[in-house]
Design an enzyme around this catalytic site. Structure first.
Site, PDB file in Angstrom:
ATOM      1  N   ARG A  10      54.148 -12.219  85.992  1.00 56.99           N
ATOM      2  CA  ARG A  10      54.230 -13.574  85.435  1.00 56.99           C
ATOM      3  C   ARG A  10      54.635 -14.517  86.559  1.00 56.99           C
ATOM      4  O   ARG A  10      55.679 -14.343  87.187  1.00 56.99           O
ATOM      5  CB  ARG A  10      55.257 -13.610  84.304  1.00 56.99           C
ATOM      6  CG  ARG A  10      55.409 -14.969  83.636  1.00 56.99           C
ATOM      7  CD  ARG A  10      56.530 -14.924  82.599  1.00 56.99           C
ATOM      8  NE  ARG A  10      56.262 -13.920  81.576  1.00 56.99           N
ATOM      9  CZ  ARG A  10      57.192 -13.081  81.105  1.00 56.99           C
ATOM     10  NH1 ARG A  10      58.418 -13.113  81.563  1.00 56.99           N
ATOM     11  NH2 ARG A  10      56.877 -12.216  80.167  1.00 56.99           N
ATOM     12  N   ARG A  59      64.555 -18.445  83.787  1.00 63.43           N
ATOM     13  CA  ARG A  59      63.137 -18.160  83.957  1.00 63.43           C
ATOM     14  C   ARG A  59      62.330 -19.442  84.172  1.00 63.43           C
ATOM     15  O   ARG A  59      62.894 -20.507  84.362  1.00 63.43           O
ATOM     16  CB  ARG A  59      62.647 -17.349  82.759  1.00 63.43           C
ATOM     17  CG  ARG A  59      63.402 -16.021  82.637  1.00 63.43           C
ATOM     18  CD  ARG A  59      62.807 -15.125  81.598  1.00 63.43           C
ATOM     19  NE  ARG A  59      63.469 -13.824  81.556  1.00 63.43           N
ATOM     20  CZ  ARG A  59      63.060 -12.810  80.796  1.00 63.43           C
ATOM     21  NH1 ARG A  59      61.992 -12.940  80.029  1.00 63.43           N
ATOM     22  NH2 ARG A  59      63.701 -11.660  80.807  1.00 63.43           N
ATOM     23  N   LYS A 107      68.515 -12.774  79.696  1.00 69.02           N
ATOM     24  CA  LYS A 107      67.549 -13.783  80.115  1.00 69.02           C
ATOM     25  C   LYS A 107      67.987 -15.170  79.645  1.00 69.02           C
ATOM     26  O   LYS A 107      68.697 -15.319  78.651  1.00 69.02           O
ATOM     27  CB  LYS A 107      66.166 -13.454  79.565  1.00 69.02           C
ATOM     28  CG  LYS A 107      66.071 -13.402  78.049  1.00 69.02           C
ATOM     29  CD  LYS A 107      64.681 -12.952  77.623  1.00 69.02           C
ATOM     30  CE  LYS A 107      64.596 -12.804  76.101  1.00 69.02           C
ATOM     31  NZ  LYS A 107      63.271 -12.321  75.671  1.00 69.02           N
ATOM     32  N   LYS A 154      66.450 -19.348  79.296  1.00 66.83           N
ATOM     33  CA  LYS A 154      65.240 -20.172  79.308  1.00 66.83           C
ATOM     34  C   LYS A 154      65.602 -21.647  79.249  1.00 66.83           C
ATOM     35  O   LYS A 154      66.452 -22.050  78.459  1.00 66.83           O
ATOM     36  CB  LYS A 154      64.342 -19.800  78.125  1.00 66.83           C
ATOM     37  CG  LYS A 154      63.850 -18.350  78.175  1.00 66.83           C
ATOM     38  CD  LYS A 154      63.022 -17.998  76.965  1.00 66.83           C
ATOM     39  CE  LYS A 154      62.533 -16.558  77.038  1.00 66.83           C
ATOM     40  NZ  LYS A 154      61.734 -16.193  75.846  1.00 66.83           N
ATOM     41  N   CYS A 167      51.446 -13.555  70.558  1.00 67.19           N
ATOM     42  CA  CYS A 167      51.846 -12.951  71.831  1.00 67.19           C
ATOM     43  C   CYS A 167      50.801 -11.911  72.233  1.00 67.19           C
ATOM     44  O   CYS A 167      49.851 -11.636  71.505  1.00 67.19           O
ATOM     45  CB  CYS A 167      53.228 -12.316  71.706  1.00 67.19           C
ATOM     46  SG  CYS A 167      53.252 -10.831  70.671  1.00 67.19           S
ATOM     47  N   CYS A 226      51.818  -4.305  76.005  1.00 70.06           N
ATOM     48  CA  CYS A 226      53.260  -4.513  75.907  1.00 70.06           C
ATOM     49  C   CYS A 226      53.948  -3.253  75.388  1.00 70.06           C
ATOM     50  O   CYS A 226      53.619  -2.772  74.297  1.00 70.06           O
ATOM     51  CB  CYS A 226      53.583  -5.697  74.999  1.00 70.06           C
ATOM     52  SG  CYS A 226      55.362  -5.983  74.835  1.00 70.06           S
ATOM     53  N   CYS A 248      56.448  -7.839  67.822  1.00 67.17           N
ATOM     54  CA  CYS A 248      57.766  -7.234  67.690  1.00 67.17           C
ATOM     55  C   CYS A 248      58.758  -8.368  67.468  1.00 67.17           C
ATOM     56  O   CYS A 248      58.377  -9.540  67.534  1.00 67.17           O
ATOM     57  CB  CYS A 248      58.112  -6.415  68.936  1.00 67.17           C
ATOM     58  SG  CYS A 248      58.711  -7.393  70.340  1.00 67.17           S
ATOM     59  N   CYS A 259      58.229 -13.609  71.552  1.00 68.23           N
ATOM     60  CA  CYS A 259      57.356 -14.229  72.555  1.00 68.23           C
ATOM     61  C   CYS A 259      56.306 -15.158  71.938  1.00 68.23           C
ATOM     62  O   CYS A 259      55.915 -16.141  72.552  1.00 68.23           O
ATOM     63  CB  CYS A 259      56.666 -13.156  73.392  1.00 68.23           C
ATOM     64  SG  CYS A 259      57.821 -12.143  74.359  1.00 68.23           S
TER      65      CYS A 259
END
Length: 569
Positions: free
Chosen positions: A81, A151, A213, A215, A433, A439, A478, A482
């Site tokens: 990414r 990110r 993470k 964002k 996603c 994935c 899931c 995303c």
């Protein structure tokens, strides 16, 4: 316990903390792994550490069983990414990534993501270093697009009001650079950078980086096209007389959860108040550093900023940010979100340039029979004098087109199927996603399921006499969020093969989380429920009333107001 330490979670640290602490500032033994041709993957801690370099190790799950029969390991590869603050990419950069995808990836595609950047899928280990060096050559990298760091920074894709947008975009770039890891690991491993003897430290992220993470976005009202409530930190641009004067700062949004664990839930961001533009970087660093110090390093499922705010209290978190940044938040400036979708077709900017937004279903740019999307984008890149802008809704803007160049750009777009007339509002308002087959977290289909599901919903809208209407419809394979299904009017969250949790009641502006309506149901059961509810909407809905608002008004589902309390009630 001192005031500085009273909000630290005590207990045995998660293993990811060991991995980061022992990594020598994210180097690990990645360089050594690259020379190991006995496996196509990365071993030990390096499986996690490559994420900080913008990559996830994956395999093609469609091929697992057959390869196991042949006594072969899974077809290990990486997804990369890119870091692309604000989603802006130049035509020459596009041509370079187009060529690499064609020549060196298993799938040949470029995938536009909900993080306003692109992904390569299916890059084998011998090609990984080449990939990073190609990106570096054209001025792109993948530093900190995954892992426990800040990110890719998103920014509203709005080239029309060019001056305010340019200012907001510049701040998105500055925030991205300011919050990047300082380690030289990326340059050393992938770009053959010189190893410099130095005592490294990470003044903002910390030597063990963040608990989870993180964002960040910059958004320009009235367009909530980056979904502020999906992000830890958001700068809402406030402009007066066409000039950016500052930001309202929203903290603590996030959509991920874990099936069966009610300590996890989606959460909206809190508005901390207004700051002037000159405090932007200090506030960004302060929010990150408070989360660094107070975030949960014991339980990763509760490690994100949203849980820190719930645990320590919004006012305590806000006061610490003010202390560290040396500022006081002012009262929030008034703003309103009225839309979040992309505006398709041609629009003219205030500078007289034109911008063409192309609908890319699922963001997957590849050549299909009769629809050569990837070739078309490359042909446009060869003649385009402006730039490309990737949207957080997985679409592509051909920006900065002079009036005399419009006809040639549109002709190429139509020739290659990048413009097709008659795409329904419903298809334009739907998103998924990646999910299967690449994935590793996927429980159910998303990208491959979406087109047919949209066709079924189109048929229901037609059946009930409202084909021009649409529902914000999103599918994620899931519960990690995303596809941003937890900000949809109808959100599907994968539970198992062909089974989803059905969530209803978000709003069109992206300011309300939907509530679970039915759990672990089949695709056919989903359509049966939607058939009934769309029929009610068609007969009892008010003019211009969105599907989610209608469901709340009719008490089909209760609104989620307090995420922690209402989501599971």
């Amino acid at each position: 316990m001192s005031d500085n330490n009273k909000f630290i979670v005590e207990g045995k640290l998660s293993d990811n903390e060991r991995i980061k602490g022992n990594s020598n500032f994210l180097r690990g033994t990645i360089a050594k792994d690259l020379t190991d041709d006995l496996t196509g993957g990365f071993t030990g801690d390096n499986f996690q550490l490559i994420r900080f370099h913008g990559m996830y190790q994956q395999d093609d799950r469609d091929l697992r069983a057959e390869r196991a029969k042949q006594k072969l390991e899974p077809l290990q590869n990486v997804m990369l990414r890119a870091r692309l603050p604000g989603g802006i990419i130049q035509p020459q950069q596009w041509l370079a990534i187009d060529k690499f995808a064609k020549d060196h990836s298993l799938y040949g595609s470029i995938r536009l993501t909900t993080r306003q950047t692109f992904q390569f899928h299916g890059v084998l280990k011998p090609k990984i270093k080449m990939m990073h060096q190609m990106l570096n050559k054209v001025g792109i990298d993948s530093i900190a697009t995954a892992g426990d760091v800040n990110r890719n920074v998103l920014c509203t894709s709005n080239p029309v009001e060019s001056e305010v947008h340019q200012q907001a975009y510049e701040w998105a770039k500055k925030i991205s650079e300011h919050l990047l890891p300082k380690t030289r690991a990326y340059a050393e491993i992938w770009l053959d950078g010189e190893k410099v003897e130095t005592t490294e430290e990470e003044p903002i992220l910390g030597n063990n980086y963040l608990p989870r993470k993180f964002k960040t976005t910059v958004v320009i009202p009235p367009h909530n096209d980056i979904d502020v409530h999906a992000n830890d930190l958001n700068f809402v641009a406030i402009a007066k007389q066409g000039k950016l004067i500052g930001f309202n700062v929203l903290v603590g949004g996030g959509l991920a959860m874990t099936h069966g664990d009610q300590s996890t839930y989606p959460r909206k961001a809190d508005d901390f108040g207004f700051i002037s533009v000159d405090h932007t970087l200090d506030v960004a660093a302060a929010v990150v550093s408070v989360q660094r110090d107070w975030g949960n390093r014991v339980n990763r499922k509760n490690a994100k900023t949203k849980y820190t705010l719930e645990r320590v209290g919004v006012e305590n978190f806000k006061a610490e940010v003010e202390k560290r940044a040396g500022i006081t938040f002012g009262p929030s400036e008034a703003y309103e979100f009225t839309s979040r979708g992309d505006r398709f077709g041609w629009v003219e900017g205030i500078d007289g340039k034109y911008h063409l937004t192309l609908f890319i279903e699922n963001g997957r740019i590849l050549d299909y029979p009769g629809k050569t999307l990837k070739t078309g984008c490359a042909e446009i890149a060869k003649i385009h004098k402006g730039d490309f802008r990737l949207t957080a809704n997985q679409n592509l803007v051909i920006a900065g087109v002079a009036a005399e160049d419009k006809q040639a750009i549109e002709a190429l777009a139509r020739e290659h199927g990048l413009i097709t007339d008659g795409v329904s509002n419903q298809r334009l308002d739907s998103m998924a996603c990646v999910s299967l087959p690449t994935c590793p977290l996927a429980m159910a289909e998303a990208e491959r399921y979406l087109p047919g599901a949209v066709t079924d919903i189109e048929a229901l809208l037609e059946k009930h006499g409202i084909p021009e209407k649409s529902i914000i419809f999103r599918v994620t394979g899931c519960p990690n969020g995303c596809g941003r299904a937890m900000l949809a009017e109808v959100g599907l969250v994968g539970k198992g093969p062909g089974k989803y949790n059905l969530h209803l009641g978000g709003d069109r502006e992206g300011t309300r989380i939907p509530k679970m309506y039915k759990e672990n149901i089949s695709e056919q059961e989903i359509l049966t429920h939607l058939d009934e509810l769309i029929g009610l909407w068609a007969t009892k809905g008010n003019d211009n009333e969105g599907f989610g608002d209608f469901l709340i008004r009719e008490q089909v589902v209760a609104p989620v107001i307090n995420s922690a309390k209402d989501f599971y009630a």
